[in-house]
Design a protein around this motif. Structure first.
Motif, PDB file in Angstrom:
ATOM      1  N   SER A  35       0.828  -1.208   0.000  1.00  0.00           N
ATOM      2  CA  SER A  35       0.000   0.000   0.000  1.00  0.00           C
ATOM      3  C   SER A  35       0.859   1.253   0.000  1.00  0.00           C
ATOM      4  N   GLU A  39       0.978   4.060  -3.000  1.00  0.00           N
ATOM      5  CA  GLU A  39       0.811   5.484  -2.713  1.00  0.00           C
ATOM      6  C   GLU A  39       2.012   6.286  -3.207  1.00  0.00           C
ATOM      7  N   GLY A 227      -0.231   5.027   3.410  1.00  0.00           N
ATOM      8  CA  GLY A 227      -0.150   3.597   3.191  1.00  0.00           C
ATOM      9  C   GLY A 227      -0.250   2.760   4.453  1.00  0.00           C
TER      10      GLY A 227
END
Length: 234
Positions: A35, A39, A227
């Protein structure tokens, strides 16, 4: 519109935006690697919360994507040759995303391999050792009368922090001036060790200089902050 119907995982976690990369994860130290990466690189994606506490990784739908039953995993509708690509293992996903976008992995071959060695250092050593220390210090393992396992993982975790401390001497990031997937992979684990696992005193974290400064730089990055909370736990 991409057709992901051939992938059973989309039946349990339907894609609202099938043209975007699909992330199946949970905000653990391994999960947030991907994540944060997404990002950082700005690639459109859709995040699906996989409730590991409810054993959702062991459902047939999830196992169809990752037979090892671990998060994170991705499904990229625009994979090599324009065909969908399913991928698991956080390290492999980071390399794939870096090469797909040309970001956070040096183009120079020597620097690229040097970055990869530090990524594998996290995968092979830091993650497993810190995770075991967390188990024996904070979770069920703390009830074991035999404290030799805890001491083994404590000593090894402290040694690994020393390796990282030496590498960061005179460097802002693992590779010097450039923030890469090597940093990204390590940030969540070091943060977890001293935070969630509450092991800072055990590994004498206060004796370190370069690691805490590096971690603070990493956690100050907006993409890292975002994230760390993706996908949402609820």
């Amino acid at each position: 519109m991409a057709d992901l119907s051939a992938f059973p995982i989309t039946r349990r976690w339907p894609a609202r935006h099938p043209d975007r990369l699909q992330l199946y994860s949970f905000p653990t130290p391994n999960g947030v690697k991907v994540s944060i990466m997404l990002e950082e690189i700005g690639l459109p994606y859709e995040a699906h919360t996989i409730k590991i506490g409810d054993n959702e990784t062991w459902t047939p739908e999830f196992l169809s994507l990752n037979p090892n039953g671990k998060i994170p995993a991705i499904l990229d509708p625009d994979g090599p040759g324009g065909k969908p690509l399913a991928l698991f293992e956080s390290g492999a996903i980071l390399v794939y995303l870096a090469e797909k976008t040309g970001k956070l992995l040096p183009a120079d071959p020597a620097a690229r391999y040097e970055t990869l060695q530090w990524l594998f250092f996290q995968m092979a050593a830091v993650g497993p050792m810190f995770g075991q220390l967390g188990f024996f210090h904070k979770f069920a393992g703390r009830e074991y009368e035999d404290k030799r396992p805890l001491e083994r993982y404590r000593a090894e975790s402290q040694r690994l922090l020393g390796v990282l401390e030496a590498r960061l001497a005179g460097r802002d990031w693992i590779m010097g001036d450039d923030y890469t997937i090597a940093d990204l992979a390590l940030i969540g684990w070091v943060r977890n060790l001293i935070g969630f696992y509450e092991a800072a005193e055990l590994v004498d974290y206060k004796s370190l200089t370069h690691v805490p400064a590096w971690l603070a730089r990493g956690l100050a990055r907006p993409a890292v902050q975002r994230g760390l909370e993706i996908p949402p736990r609820a």
